[in-house]
Motif scaffolding. Structure first.
Motif, PDB file in Angstrom:
ATOM      1  N   ASP A 157       0.805  -1.219   0.000  1.00 18.41           N
ATOM      2  CA  ASP A 157       0.000   0.000   0.000  1.00 18.41           C
ATOM      3  C   ASP A 157       0.843   1.277   0.000  1.00 18.41           C
ATOM      4  OD1 ASP A 157      -2.408  -1.382  -0.054  1.00 18.41           O
ATOM      5  OD2 ASP A 157      -2.448  -1.593   2.134  1.00 18.41           O
ATOM      6  N   ASP A 158       1.965   1.255   0.654  1.00 18.09           N
ATOM      7  CA  ASP A 158       2.841   2.436   0.728  1.00 18.09           C
ATOM      8  C   ASP A 158       3.780   2.435  -0.474  1.00 18.09           C
ATOM      9  OD1 ASP A 158       4.577   4.490   1.262  1.00 18.09           O
ATOM     10  OD2 ASP A 158       5.035   3.872   3.326  1.00 18.09           O
ATOM     11  N   PHE A 159       3.579   3.389  -1.362  1.00 18.59           N
ATOM     12  CA  PHE A 159       4.384   3.401  -2.597  1.00 18.59           C
ATOM     13  C   PHE A 159       5.872   3.534  -2.317  1.00 18.59           C
ATOM     14  CE2 PHE A 159       3.726   7.907  -1.825  1.00 18.59           C
ATOM     15  CZ  PHE A 159       4.914   8.512  -2.198  1.00 18.59           C
ATOM     16  N   ARG A 160       6.228   4.078  -1.139  1.00 13.35           N
ATOM     17  CA  ARG A 160       7.649   4.249  -0.806  1.00 13.35           C
ATOM     18  C   ARG A 160       8.338   2.916  -0.529  1.00 13.35           C
ATOM     19  NH1 ARG A 160       4.645   8.208   1.384  1.00 13.35           N
ATOM     20  NH2 ARG A 160       5.186  10.384   0.914  1.00 13.35           N
ATOM     21  N   GLN A 161       7.523   1.909  -0.246  1.00 18.80           N
ATOM     22  CA  GLN A 161       8.072   0.585   0.030  1.00 18.80           C
ATOM     23  C   GLN A 161       8.145  -0.281  -1.238  1.00 18.80           C
ATOM     24  OE1 GLN A 161       9.228  -0.040   3.128  1.00 18.80           O
ATOM     25  NE2 GLN A 161       8.577   2.086   3.543  1.00 18.80           N
ATOM     26  N   ARG A 162       7.688   0.278  -2.346  1.00 17.73           N
ATOM     27  CA  ARG A 162       7.682  -0.438  -3.617  1.00 17.73           C
ATOM     28  C   ARG A 162       8.926  -0.043  -4.410  1.00 17.73           C
ATOM     29  NH1 ARG A 162       3.161   1.542  -5.274  1.00 17.73           N
ATOM     30  NH2 ARG A 162       1.922   0.178  -3.920  1.00 17.73           N
ATOM     31  N   SER A 163       9.469  -0.959  -5.192  1.00 18.29           N
ATOM     32  CA  SER A 163      10.649  -0.619  -5.993  1.00 18.29           C
ATOM     33  C   SER A 163      10.279   0.465  -6.998  1.00 18.29           C
ATOM     34  CB  SER A 163      11.177  -1.848  -6.724  1.00 18.29           C
ATOM     35  OG  SER A 163      10.339  -2.207  -7.800  1.00 18.29           O
ATOM     36  N   SER A 164      11.260   1.263  -7.391  1.00 17.74           N
ATOM     37  CA  SER A 164      10.996   2.354  -8.327  1.00 17.74           C
ATOM     38  C   SER A 164      10.510   1.824  -9.669  1.00 17.74           C
ATOM     39  CB  SER A 164      12.258   3.201  -8.517  1.00 17.74           C
ATOM     40  OG  SER A 164      13.333   2.394  -8.988  1.00 17.74           O
ATOM     41  N   GLU A 165      11.031   0.661 -10.061  1.00 13.51           N
ATOM     42  CA  GLU A 165      10.607   0.071 -11.328  1.00 13.51           C
ATOM     43  C   GLU A 165       9.144  -0.364 -11.258  1.00 13.51           C
ATOM     44  OE1 GLU A 165      11.711  -3.687 -14.313  1.00 13.51           O
ATOM     45  OE2 GLU A 165      12.916  -3.283 -12.530  1.00 13.51           O
ATOM     46  N   ASP A 166       8.761  -1.038 -10.167  1.00 13.48           N
ATOM     47  CA  ASP A 166       7.375  -1.453  -9.999  1.00 13.48           C
ATOM     48  C   ASP A 166       6.444  -0.245  -9.923  1.00 13.48           C
ATOM     49  OD1 ASP A 166       7.879  -4.146 -10.065  1.00 13.48           O
ATOM     50  OD2 ASP A 166       7.957  -4.397  -7.890  1.00 13.48           O
ATOM     51  N   GLN A 167       6.889   0.794  -9.228  1.00 10.85           N
ATOM     52  CA  GLN A 167       6.063   1.985  -9.084  1.00 10.85           C
ATOM     53  C   GLN A 167       5.820   2.664 -10.432  1.00 10.85           C
ATOM     54  OE1 GLN A 167       4.275   3.024  -6.760  1.00 10.85           O
ATOM     55  NE2 GLN A 167       3.756   5.125  -7.332  1.00 10.85           N
ATOM     56  N   ALA A 168       6.863   2.737 -11.239  1.00 13.31           N
ATOM     57  CA  ALA A 168       6.724   3.355 -12.562  1.00 13.31           C
ATOM     58  C   ALA A 168       5.769   2.542 -13.437  1.00 13.31           C
ATOM     59  CB  ALA A 168       8.089   3.473 -13.230  1.00 13.31           C
ATOM     60  N   GLN A 169       5.921   1.220 -13.385  1.00 13.12           N
ATOM     61  CA  GLN A 169       5.034   0.370 -14.177  1.00 13.12           C
ATOM     62  C   GLN A 169       3.598   0.460 -13.670  1.00 13.12           C
ATOM     63  OE1 GLN A 169       6.400  -3.659 -14.478  1.00 13.12           O
ATOM     64  NE2 GLN A 169       8.212  -3.142 -15.659  1.00 13.12           N
ATOM     65  N   LEU A 170       3.431   0.470 -12.367  1.00 12.74           N
ATOM     66  CA  LEU A 170       2.104   0.567 -11.775  1.00 12.74           C
ATOM     67  C   LEU A 170       1.385   1.827 -12.255  1.00 12.74           C
ATOM     68  CD1 LEU A 170      -0.133  -0.207  -9.774  1.00 12.74           C
ATOM     69  CD2 LEU A 170       1.198   0.961  -7.977  1.00 12.74           C
ATOM     70  N   GLN A 171       2.058   2.957 -12.187  1.00 15.43           N
ATOM     71  CA  GLN A 171       1.438   4.213 -12.592  1.00 15.43           C
ATOM     72  C   GLN A 171       1.101   4.222 -14.083  1.00 15.43           C
ATOM     73  OE1 GLN A 171       0.763   5.030  -9.265  1.00 15.43           O
ATOM     74  NE2 GLN A 171       0.626   7.017 -10.288  1.00 15.43           N
ATOM     75  N   SER A 172       1.971   3.633 -14.872  1.00 10.85           N
ATOM     76  CA  SER A 172       1.718   3.559 -16.313  1.00 10.85           C
ATOM     77  C   SER A 172       0.493   2.701 -16.599  1.00 10.85           C
ATOM     78  CB  SER A 172       2.940   2.996 -17.031  1.00 10.85           C
ATOM     79  OG  SER A 172       2.721   2.928 -18.428  1.00 10.85           O
ATOM     80  N   TYR A 173       0.410   1.557 -15.945  1.00 10.22           N
ATOM     81  CA  TYR A 173      -0.748   0.682 -16.140  1.00 10.22           C
ATOM     82  C   TYR A 173      -2.035   1.351 -15.649  1.00 10.22           C
ATOM     83  CZ  TYR A 173       2.229  -3.325 -17.327  1.00 10.22           C
ATOM     84  OH  TYR A 173       3.102  -4.180 -17.938  1.00 10.22           O
TER      85      TYR A 173
END
Length: 326
Positions: A157-173
């Motif tokens: 749930d906390d985006f800060r705990q997610r890898s930067s690569e996963d976060q970028a992909q998540l936002q794109s999706y």
């Protein structure tokens, strides 16, 4: 027309009929052999073959409820062969111009939307039993993108705990999923309008005619209809024309899509840095940068339930009319 040309034309007519009726493959070899060998036969044998071909054409036309002249079926096959990709014919065209018994090809045919497209491939001449419904494709797009978003989210749930690569992909999706959801809804609503417009053209009031056609009859020009207007009006008009009373004022799914759903839609459809004068806040920018999985899932669920609600309210069986939704 000499005997040889009559045979060749009859073979081509049968090819066109069988191609359009999705039954070309079982007859391909036989028709090709007749085309290759008939010129070597005597006149009596040629007459016999021609009589058999003509009788076969009559039988196929009767079984399929053929509506057009033989020439049109030949021309459609010729045009399809010119296509490097696949060719498409709408149910409306098939029912009104070609065949009255196409349910012999697709058992679901009576439930298929008028705007749905039957898929043909004259490059392979394969009997493709595919029906293309644009709203279904876009629904699948949205569903796939949300699945990919969930994978990238990884339950964190906390985006800060997610890898930067996963976060970028998540936002794109999420951005593309939010857009696809409303593309799906626009396709569904516009399809509903198209079918109603063509089914009841002569019975529609001028206001409803123009609303469904996004047209201004007085000024003779296009008049685009706002998304929320389509959301609440198109199903009601379609229901009215079918003698059904439909009231969407109490449909929470419609209200969700028209409120926070539309805020997200507008942010991605018309991205802007401007400050909202009422809130003194860059609301569109906020939705673009702050979009999250829970919000997109909520909008997707509302869209899914809205279409189910409308289909059932119109007296349809969603398993038959919108199988891609289930």
């Amino acid at each position: 027309m000499d005997l040889g040309n009559q045979i060749a034309t009859s073979v081509e007519t049968l090819e066109g009929l069988y191609f359009l009726l999705k039954s070309f493959e079982p007859h391909q070899a036989r028709l090709a052999m007749i085309r290759a060998d008939y010129s070597r036969l005597g006149q009596d044998d040629q007459l016999k073959i021609l009589d058999e071909l003509v009788a076969e054409i009559v039988s196929i036309r009767d079984q399929s409820g053929a509506l057009a002249k033989d020439e049109e079926y030949r021309e459609l096959l010729t045009e399809a062969r010119k296509q490097m990709g696949r060719a498409y014919l709408s149910r409306l065209y098939i029912d009104s111009r070609l065949f009255s018994r196409y349910d012999r090809v697709f058992s679901r045919w009576p439930h298929v939307k008028l705007h749905a497209l039957v898929v043909f491939d004259a490059q392979t001449m394969e009997d493709l039993l595919n029906i293309l419904e644009l709203e279904g494709l876009l629904f699948d797009d949205a569903q796939l993108l949300i699945t990919r978003a969930r994978e990238a989210h990884r339950g964190i749930d906390d985006f800060r705990q997610r890898s930067s690569e996963d976060q970028a992909q998540l936002q794109s999706y999420l951005r593309t999923a939010a857009t696809a959801i409303f593309h799906f809804l626009e396709a569904y609503l516009n399809g509903l309008a198209y079918d109603c417009f063509h089914s009841y053209h002569d019975q529609l009031s001028l206001d409803d005619h123009d609303l469904l056609g996004e047209w201004n009859s007085t000024d003779k020009k296009i008049r685009y209809v706002a998304f929320n207007k389509k959301l609440f009006s198109y199903p009601v008009i379609a229901a009215t024309m079918e003698g059904i009373k439909l009231d969407l004022s109490g449909c929470q799914f419609a209200h969700d899509l028209a409120s926070f759903g539309k805020d997200v839609r507008d942010a991605f459809t018309h991205p802007s840095h401007y400050v909202d004068p009422k809130s003194d806040f860059q609301e569109k920018l906020f939705f673009v940068t702050g979009v999250n999985l829970a919000l997109v899932e909520k909008i997707f669920a509302a869209a899914h339930e809205y279409v189910l609600f409308v289909e059932e309210a119109l007296g349809k069986d969603p398993k038959q009319t919108t199988p891609w939704l289930l």
